[in-house]
Design a protein around this motif. Structure first.
Motif, PDB file in Angstrom:
ATOM      1  N   LEU A   1       7.989  -5.981   4.627  1.00 38.24           N
ATOM      2  CA  LEU A   1       7.941  -5.862   6.085  1.00 38.24           C
ATOM      3  C   LEU A   1       9.247  -6.308   6.720  1.00 38.24           C
ATOM      4  N   ASN A   2       9.822  -7.377   6.194  1.00 37.96           N
ATOM      5  CA  ASN A   2      11.100  -7.852   6.731  1.00 37.96           C
ATOM      6  C   ASN A   2      12.197  -6.809   6.544  1.00 37.96           C
TER       7      ASN A   2
ATOM      8  N   THR B   1       4.474   0.488   7.846  1.00 43.66           N
ATOM      9  CA  THR B   1       4.312  -0.876   8.361  1.00 43.66           C
ATOM     10  C   THR B   1       2.842  -1.248   8.486  1.00 43.66           C
ATOM     11  N   GLN B   2       2.029  -0.300   8.961  1.00 48.42           N
ATOM     12  CA  GLN B   2       0.597  -0.564   9.106  1.00 48.42           C
ATOM     13  C   GLN B   2      -0.055  -0.827   7.745  1.00 48.42           C
TER      14      GLN B   2
ATOM     15  N   HIS C   1      -3.434  -1.105  -3.467  1.00 47.65           N
ATOM     16  CA  HIS C   1      -3.095   0.302  -3.265  1.00 47.65           C
ATOM     17  C   HIS C   1      -2.194   0.498  -2.047  1.00 47.65           C
ATOM     18  N   LEU C   2      -2.440  -0.270  -0.990  1.00 49.09           N
ATOM     19  CA  LEU C   2      -1.660  -0.102   0.235  1.00 49.09           C
ATOM     20  C   LEU C   2      -0.178  -0.427   0.041  1.00 49.09           C
ATOM     21  N   LEU C   3       0.132  -1.206  -0.977  1.00 52.74           N
ATOM     22  CA  LEU C   3       1.548  -1.401  -1.312  1.00 52.74           C
ATOM     23  C   LEU C   3       2.203  -0.063  -1.604  1.00 52.74           C
ATOM     24  N   TRP C   4       1.519   0.763  -2.404  1.00 54.31           N
ATOM     25  CA  TRP C   4       2.057   2.080  -2.741  1.00 54.31           C
ATOM     26  C   TRP C   4       2.034   3.020  -1.547  1.00 54.31           C
TER      27      TRP C   4
ATOM     28  N   ILE D   1       5.064   5.354  -0.131  1.00 59.21           N
ATOM     29  CA  ILE D   1       4.946   6.805   0.072  1.00 59.21           C
ATOM     30  C   ILE D   1       5.282   7.167   1.513  1.00 59.21           C
ATOM     31  N   ARG D   2       4.744   6.417   2.471  1.00 58.35           N
ATOM     32  CA  ARG D   2       4.998   6.711   3.883  1.00 58.35           C
ATOM     33  C   ARG D   2       6.472   6.486   4.239  1.00 58.35           C
TER      34      ARG D   2
END
Length: 479
Positions: free
Chosen positions: A475-476, A450-451, A432-435, A439-440
């Motif tokens: 991230l890169n 990034t977090q 989920h954090l991929l999405w 969104i952020r």
């Protein structure tokens, strides 16, 4: 000894610091003074699956004799318990499992277990949990072979029944399981057997028993207990998914399918196919998953079983969505949902609405995706299925993101994140954090993106999931 510190250390370790075993090795070394200790270490290594590496012509140089001396010094109850421990295929054992093997009440077992501890024959590594050194386990296994065949079978049957019931209780917490009654009666068994109120408790138990469960299933397959093998394969499905134990999942899934085929039972073949199909999907082997489900579909349609036909169609649809052919998936997912509604199964309607919503999101039909995902979340809330409710929230956030309603997407995504964390569903949270990162990023909140991706990568790396490379690239690119 000072000249060979490495072999000395290994001898001590391989003898589990047991005075009796060390005495055997010392006697063997003394009888061959010209031999280096490294030669004795080689014998110990080669012992592998039996005690022959420590055999000798004299009682003082034969580890069996030494262990036998120690064993014979035990009380009758302790001897019976020690021999029964040799029936367990795993690396350690709980007091509950000892109770199953011996048919002795737990309170009665405490005295002989303390006696075994005092004799350095077992070690209590955690409260009510015991382990034996490999050499002692081999000796106990040899003693177990002397137990009467009927008694040995009854002991294993009790152990297997306990693990089936408790694994069923765990699966009920870890994975949505409306058909668990077709596999095991989780209300049966001894009231003292473990029960779980939350998925985190169930996962803790499964983590602790993982090696034992794997060893047990392999042993059952080897000895022809096919009806139990396919049941364990299905019951462990949710655990393997939650922890992403893909190698175990594939291995046990294959054993389950093989066992089910040997039984010739359609129900067994159906459930075993779903477990192995899930393993293939987790490994991104989409063609193999679809082929397996297509075979299962032939069986369910021949049986005119609408509910199970819907399950298989749903699984084919999921596989197609994840393989990149979401357009082809929609028809299967629509049919599955229609069959569930015809059958009046609210449980299935919730799952298939969720997956159909995911399919519509994948082809850019976000309004239809939003409608099905919201319906699924409402149904899961009614059913009390928190994990799947959180997954539905993920899909809703993706629908809003596709509709460019970023505020609602972010709000719903945060709800899903909080729910996953409360459930300890770290793998689902990482996906989920991929999405959340996307969104952020769209909201211009680079630090939060990034977090989210950093947290996701930590979990994927810990689980050896290939998505870690995808997150690293994100991230890169965000730098």
């Amino acid at each position: 000894m000072a000249a060979e510190p490495g072999p000395v250390a290994e001898i001590i370790d391989r003898c589990a610091r047991l005075p009796l075993a060390l005495a055997v090795v010392a006697a063997r070394a003394a009888s061959r003074p010209t031999f280096p200790l490294s030669a004795l270490v080689a014998e110990l290594r080669e012992a592998g699956g039996d005690l022959d590496g420590l055999a000798g012509t004299e009682p003082s140089t034969d580890v069996r004799s030494v262990f036998s001396w120690s064993y014979q010094a035990l009380s009758t109850a302790a001897r019976q318990v020690f021999a029964a421990l040799g029936l367990a295929p795993g690396v350690d054992i709980s007091l509950t499992a000892v109770n199953c093997l011996t048919a002795l009440p737990v309170e009665t077992l405490r005295a002989p277990m303390r006696e075994l501890e005092n004799g350095y024959l077992v070690e209590q590594t955690l409260p009510n949990r015991y382990r034996m050194h490999d050499l002692l386990r081999l000796y106990a296994t040899e003693l177990a072979k002397e137990i009467d065949g009927t008694a040995r079978h009854a002991a294993l049957r009790r152990l297997v029944d306990m693990y089936l019931v408790v694994a069923g209780r765990a699966r009920s917490q870890v994975m949505f399981s409306p058909r668990i009654h077709e596999v095991v009666d989780v209300s049966s068994g001894d009231p003292s057997w473990p029960e779980f109120q939350e998925s985190t408790e169930a996962l803790d138990w499964l983590d602790t028993e993982r090696a034992n469960l794997i060893a047990l299933v392999k042993s059952l397959a080897e000895h022809g207990w096919h009806d139990d093998v396919w049941r364990f394969a299905w019951l462990l499905h949710g655990f393997f998914r939650a922890r992403q134990h893909k190698a175990d999942w594939l291995e046990i899934g294959r054993l389950g399918v093989s066992a089910a085929d040997r039984t010739g039972d359609h129900l067994a073949r159906f459930h075993a196919a779903n477990c192995l199909g899930g393993a293939y999907m987790a490994a991104e082997r989409w063609d193999e998953a679809i082929a397996l489900y297509q075979d299962a579909l032939v069986v369910t349609q021949a049986d005119n079983d609408l509910e199970k036909t819907a399950i298989v169609m749903n699984n084919i649809g999921i596989s197609l969505v994840n393989s990149g052919d979401a357009v082809a998936a929609i028809d299967y997912l629509e049919q599955a949902l229609t069959l569930a509604r015809q059958a009046g199964s609210v449980d299935d309607e919730a799952v298939y609405s969720l997956n159909l919503g995911d399919g519509y999101n994948a082809i850019g039909r976000y309004l239809e995706g939003l409608s099905h995902n919201q319906a699924a979340r409402k149904l899961f809330h009614t059913l009390g299925k928190r994990l799947h409710g959180a997954i539905a929230a993920v899909n809703i956030a993706q629908s809003y993101f596709g509709l460019a309603d970023l505020a609602k997407a972010a709000d719903t995504a945060e709800q899903a994140s909080a729910e996953f964390r409360a459930l300890g569903a770290w793998y689902d949270l990482a996906k989920h954090l991929l999405w959340v990162g996307h969104i952020r990023t769209a909201l211009g909140q680079k630090d939060l993106a990034t977090q989210a991706w950093t947290d996701a990568m930590d979990t994927f790396q810990r689980m050896n999931d290939p998505r870690a490379h995808e997150v690293q690239q994100l991230l890169n690119e965000s730098i």
